[in-house]
Each structure stands twice: as structure tokens, then as C-alpha cells.
Design an enzyme around this catalytic site. Structure first.
Site, PDB file in Angstrom:
ATOM      1  N   ASP A 213      -7.021 124.764 -49.073  1.00 51.31           N
ATOM      2  CA  ASP A 213      -7.258 125.556 -50.258  1.00 51.31           C
ATOM      3  C   ASP A 213      -7.581 124.769 -51.333  1.00 51.31           C
ATOM      4  OD1 ASP A 213      -7.108 128.287 -51.033  1.00 51.31           O
ATOM      5  OD2 ASP A 213      -5.430 127.613 -52.473  1.00 51.31           O
ATOM      6  N   GLU A 268     -11.896 123.846 -48.943  1.00 52.58           N
ATOM      7  CA  GLU A 268     -12.520 124.731 -49.868  1.00 52.58           C
ATOM      8  C   GLU A 268     -12.679 123.846 -51.293  1.00 52.58           C
ATOM      9  OE1 GLU A 268     -11.814 128.976 -52.237  1.00 52.58           O
ATOM     10  OE2 GLU A 268     -10.187 127.235 -52.043  1.00 52.58           O
TER      11      GLU A 268
HETATM   12  C1  NOJ Z   1      -8.747 130.333 -52.614  1.00 55.65           C
HETATM   13  C2  NOJ Z   1      -8.094 131.386 -51.768  1.00 55.65           C
HETATM   14  O1  NOJ Z   1      -9.317 131.518 -50.889  1.00 55.65           O
HETATM   15  C3  NOJ Z   1      -8.067 132.571 -52.624  1.00 55.65           C
HETATM   16  O2  NOJ Z   1      -7.478 133.854 -51.920  1.00 55.65           O
HETATM   17  C4  NOJ Z   1      -6.746 132.242 -53.330  1.00 55.65           C
HETATM   18  O3  NOJ Z   1      -6.243 133.078 -54.206  1.00 55.65           O
HETATM   19  C5  NOJ Z   1      -6.870 130.962 -54.293  1.00 55.65           C
HETATM   20  N1  NOJ Z   1      -7.333 129.851 -53.382  1.00 55.65           N
HETATM   21  C6  NOJ Z   1      -5.567 130.368 -54.783  1.00 55.65           C
HETATM   22  O4  NOJ Z   1      -4.922 129.798 -53.843  1.00 55.65           O
END
Ligand code: NOJ
Length: 548
Positions: A213, A268
Site C-alpha cells: 500500500d 501501489e
Molecule cells: C491506498 C488504499 O488503496 C486505500 O484504500 C487506502 O485508503 C490508502 N492507501 C491508505 O492506506
């Protein structure tokens, strides 16, 4: 048609994550085994056979760790345990074993940028300025004028600073997301060591990898300088891009690669430039894969998709980095909803939108599953779901993302497979048309979106050119995107022994377009039994895969 842009072939023996189709499970909304209105691990386990039937190779399961749920699991209070809402560790082990028995890999979410403010590390760090864990988070003294330490903006409320003042200890702490999600300080070696331990915990249990993440957040400029005025108001998480992160990713990569069995990390990296994202693959020594988000935001236009493909090639190819493709996830409106809203903004009348809505999503599915790279399917995308309409009194997400997180309708019964009782209801309302647009009804209808996904995945699996072939963009009439996928030398029709070539044509317009006729139709977005020979007329919002 003339070729003008080519990505190279993948060598034989490509790792599994380059040939796999991933399926994202958002556990709260996938399937509920205990009737509390929230999905859980047993719910996922109960539907593994459905996913195997669909033909996907790997699951990415969004967070199921202990969490106060301020961000529905992306605020972790224990990285090494399952939240009781979702089950327990033994239940996870059962899920993993059953998935593996069906040939499905399992990748879990890992949230390294921040914890929950209820995590014992933050409870300790915030107990006193002298706490031995104080430096596990990012603290700054008050400024003379009482303003936050810099102008960084948090992710969900663009008017809110990425800082909260902690009265009891008289300092600000940093949070790129909610105040309940304090950022970890990866400059502190003990933080890096502790987070590595959380990776080992799950690798030892047998997971096949991680979706990391906002992983580009784990390195920050220690001077914490203001963001430049021209991007003021852009959340800092979309800007943070620091060299030190690459060192940290190399350590993570070495740790993960040190395990047997081809484990992987898909990151991500939520930066706006594909060139910037490409650097997070390193030289094959950082992320195994990184999400490629521009297609998820691309409007339904051939030129914009072509530009996404060209950008991806230009940025990733020189590094030998393998692309990913994504149409949907738990953070963004679903493709149908997105395309419908954009069409309404552009003045398309409601009747036309209703007619085109599913056709556009079907054609997009063909794109997703035939481009060169690893596709990620978000649960419910294979049913052609739209976002739920969530009335104000049922809205729960601080980021306004409830609509795409609506529970998956499993059947046409009254509760659509979400058995609730004694006043319990699903945590979010179901999506529209759940009576007809549900797993059971679509499984019974060969013409459904579900069967299209299944056919496209099966075609991909049986067509070497689609899995690992080069991709050449072709000239095409306005509004049409065309590309050729090829392995080996390309061959005569029907033979796929030494080489293989297929062509994909997608009509983004609302009218028929004439293209070069000929070739066998292997897949059509709108018809389970398409014409055998391609006539050269490509219907509105239609995609076909041909062997010329
Ligand atoms: C990206 C995640 O996909 C999202 O759902 C989340 O709110 C944020 N990162 C913070 O962790």
C-alpha cells in the site's frame, strides 16, 4: 494497417506474476459466512471454486488484519493477526491451503506507510516525548505561529493538513491519510526491522506475496519541505518521490526473493507520472510489479487508451519492467459508472447511456485481458456491476468510496447471498440490478459479462501471443484502437505451434466502423458465438480478437 509501436516479447520461463490474471478481493464486501452483514475469510473460502471456474490465477486480498476500521482495514493495529470481524489465523491458514489446492496463489495487502493510531507502537510513541518508540513516527515541534510544520495536504480531505497536533505531548504528528493513520518513520532502523518481521510472519505462513500500500511513502525528505505552490492542494501522497525509498525497496525485494517459491510484491505507487512509477521497478531489484493507474482514469476514447499504452511502453520497456493493467479497484468508481458519468457530462442522453453502458464495460474487459502485461480484475467487475447509490445516512468511508465497495450479489434471492437477520443489514447497500446482475444469474447465462470474462481469460491462457507476445499498435480509423500480439514468427491461421499472432480491435464509438476484413473471430465482446469470419464491420463499442 501499419505498425508503429512495439513492446518486446517475454522470454520463455517468465515468472508466474507476469503470466497470471489477478483477482482483487475486498473482504468486507465479497461474501459473508456468519450473517453479520460484513464479508469474512470463510466467505472467501466458500467461493474459491467460483474463482477457479472464472479462470483467474491469483487473489489479492485487501486488509483483514486487526484494525479499528477508520479506513476499513488500511489502519492496522496488529499486522500479525486477523481482525475477529474477518475470522482468525487458523481460518486464514485454511483459506490459503484451499486456494493453493485449487492452484490459486494468494497475495495479501501490506500497509507499510502508516499504522492505526491504536497500534501499540503509536500508543507507546504518543505516551510521552521520552518514549523509546517516539521516533517510530514523525513528530515536529509547534511553529511560532501555531501552523502545521509544512503545507502537506492529507489524502481524503483536501482542505486538511497532513498533520495533527497532539495536545498531551505538545507536538504535531504526520499522517498522509487520516489522523487515525499516523505515518511510520522509516528513517528509524527499528521501524524497518519491525516491518520486515511482519513480511516474514506472512511469508512463513505461505503467502505468495504482497500488494504494498502507498509504498512510495516509506521514504520522505527528512527536511519535510513545503510542496511547491503549483501543486498546493494535491495530496502529498501523490507527490512524495524520494531516492531513499528505492534503497528500502531493494531490502524488501531481497527479503522476499530470499524465500523459496517465487514470492512477489506488487506496489501501489500512486504518482501521477508513469515515468516516475517505472523507477520503482528498479533494475529488476525493487518491485516485481507496480500498478499502472492511467488506464483506470482514462476516458472511453481510443486516442486516450492509445496514449496510455504508448506511455507504458516508453516508460517501462527500457527497464525490462513488466506492465500491469487495471480498470477498477476499491478506491475508484467502477468502469461502467465512470464511463456513464463521463458520457452524461459530455451531454450523452440517458437512453444512449443505458444502451452503451454495458457494451463499453465489455469492450474494456477485452482490452484489459488482451494487453501486454498482468491484468488485475476487481471483484464484481466480472459481473459488470455499477457502483451502489449510497444514501447519506449509510455513507461510511472518509474518502467517499462506498459506491464501488458495495457487496457482491451472489444470487437472485431476497438477500442475494448475504444472510442477515434480526435487524442486521449489509454494511453497505447492494449495487443496482442485483436481481439480475448477480453471480448465479450470470453463471446461468452464456451471454453474460461473467461468461465474457471467463471466455477472455480462457482465450488468454490458451493463446501464447496474448500471455507473452509482443504488442504492436496498428493504424486504425478514428475512434478505433488496434494492436497485434505476437510470439515467434507469427504463423498461418490455425497453427500455434512455433509462433502465434492475434489482432485486437476495439471500437470506442457509438457507430459501426469499417476496418480491414478477414480473419477468424476468436472472441467478441458482445456475442458468445460470434461470426466465424470477420466481415470488416466493427459494431459500436465492440471489441474483437482475431487470428488473421
Ligand atoms: C491506498 C488504499 O488503496 C486505500 O484504500 C487506502 O485508503 C490508502 N492507501 C491508505 O492506506
Amino acid at each position: 494497417m501499419a505498425a508503429d509501436e512495439t513492446e518486446g516479447e517475454v522470454p520463455d520461463g517468465a515468472p508466474w506474476w507476469e503470466t497470471a490474471v489477478f483477482y482483487q478481493v475486498y473482504p468486507r464486501s465479497f461474501a459473508d459466512s456468519d450473517g453479520d452483514g460484513v464479508g469474512d475469510l470463510e466467505g472467501i473460502r466458500g467461493h474459491l471454486a467460483d474463482l477457479a471456474w472464472l479462470g483467474v490465477d491469483a487473489l489479492w486480498i485487501s486488509p483483514f488484519f486487526r484494525s479499528p476500521m477508520a479506513d476499513f482495514g488500511y489502519d492496522v493495529s496488529d499486522y500479525c493477526d486477523v481482525d475477529p470481524l474477518f475470522g482468525d489465523l487458523a481460518g486464514f491458514d485454511r483459506l490459503l491451503a484451499d486456494a493453493h489446492a485449487l492452484g490459486l496463489r494468494v497475495v495479501i495487502d501490506w500497509v507499510p506507510n502508516h499504522t492505526s493510531d491504536q497500534h501499540p507502537w503509536f500508543v507507546d510513541a504518543s505516551s510521552s516525548r521520552d518514549s523509546p518508540r517516539r521516533d517510530w513516527y514523525v513528530w515536529r515541534d509547534p511553529t511560532p505561529d501555531g501552523a502545521p510544520p509544512n503545507n502537506w495536504v492529507s489524502a481524503f480531505d483536501l482542505s486538511a493538513p497532513a498533520w495533527t497536533f497532539h495536545e498531551p505531548t505538545g507536538q504535531w504528528y504526520l499522517h498522509l491519510f487520516e489522523a487515525a493513520q499516523p505515518d511510520l518513520n522509516w528513517d528509524e532502523p527499528a521501524v524497518e526491522a519491525a516491518m520486515h518481521d511482519t513480511l516474514r510472519f506472512w511469508l512463513d505462513r505461505g503467502v505468495d506475496g504482497f500488494r504494498a500500500d502507498v509504498v512510495h511513502g516509506i521514504g520522505k525528505d527528512p527536511a519535510l519541505p513545503d510542496d511547491p505552490p503549483e501543486v498546493a492542494g494535491v495530496p502529498h501522497c501523490a507527490l512524495n518521490d524520494e531516492p531513499v525509498t528505492h534503497e528500502r525497496l531493494r531490502s524488501i525485494r531481497a527479503l522476499v526473493d530470499g524465500y523459496p517459491g517465487d514470492r512477489m510484491v506488487v506496489g501501489e505507487v500512486f504518482l501521477l507520472s508513469t515515468d516516475a512509477v517505472a523507477t520503482y521497478y528498479g533494475r529488476g531489484d525493487e518491485l516485481h510489479l507496480a500498478f499502472n493507474f492511467p488506464p483506470l482514469f482514462a476516458p472511453w476514447r481510443a486516442d486516450r487508451w492509445r496514449a496510455c499504452i504508448e506511455d507504458t511502453v516508453r516508460a517501462l520497456d527500457p527497464r525490462g519492467a513488466w506492465p500491469t493493467w487495471v480498470l477498477a479497484n476499491h478506491d475508484n468508481p467502477r468502469p461502467r459508472t465512470r464511463y456513464d458519468r463521463a458520457a452524461a457530462r459530455a451531454g450523452e442522453d440517458a437512453g444512449t447511456t443505458a444502451r452503451r453502458s454495458e457494451a463499453r464495460a465489455r469492450a474494456a474487459a477485452v482490452l484489459l485481458l488482451t494487453l501486454r502485461g498482468t491484468p488485475f480484475v476487481y471483484q464484481g467487475e466480472e459481473l459488470g456491476l455499477c457502483d451502489a447509490e449510497v444514501p447519506p445516512d449509510r455513507q461510511v468511508d472518509p474518502g467517499g468510496r462506498d459506491g464501488c465497495r458495495a457487496p457482491v450479489p451472489w444470487d437472485a434471492t431476497g438477500d442475494h447471498g448475504w444472510p442477515t437477520g434480526s435487524g442486521v443489514r449489509t454494511w453497505l447497500p447492494l449495487p443496482p440490478e442485483a436481481d439480475t446482475r448477480n453471480r448465479a444469474s450470470e453463471a446461468a447465462d452464456p451471454d453474460s459479462v461473467l461468461h465474457l470474462y471467463r471466455r477472455a481469460i480462457a482465450l488468454r491462457r490458451s493463446t501464447p501471443a496474448l500471455v507473452r507476445g509482443s504488442c504492436t499498435l496498428l493504424d486504425a480509423p478514428d475512434g478505433v484502437l488496434a494492436y497485434r500480439r505476437s510470439v515467434g514468427d507469427g504463423v498461418a491461421e490455425g497453427s500455434a505451434t512455433d509462433g502465434d499472432t492475434v489482432e485486437v480491435l476495439v471500437n470506442f464509438t457509438d457507430g459501426p466502423v469499417e476496418v480491414t476484413p478477414g480473419g477468424t473471430v476468436l472472441l467478441a465482446s458482445d456475442d458468445p458465438s460470434p461470426e466465424a469470419r470477420f466481415t470488416g464491420v466493427l459494431g459500436p463499442d465492440r471489441a474483437v480478437v482475431l487470428r488473421r
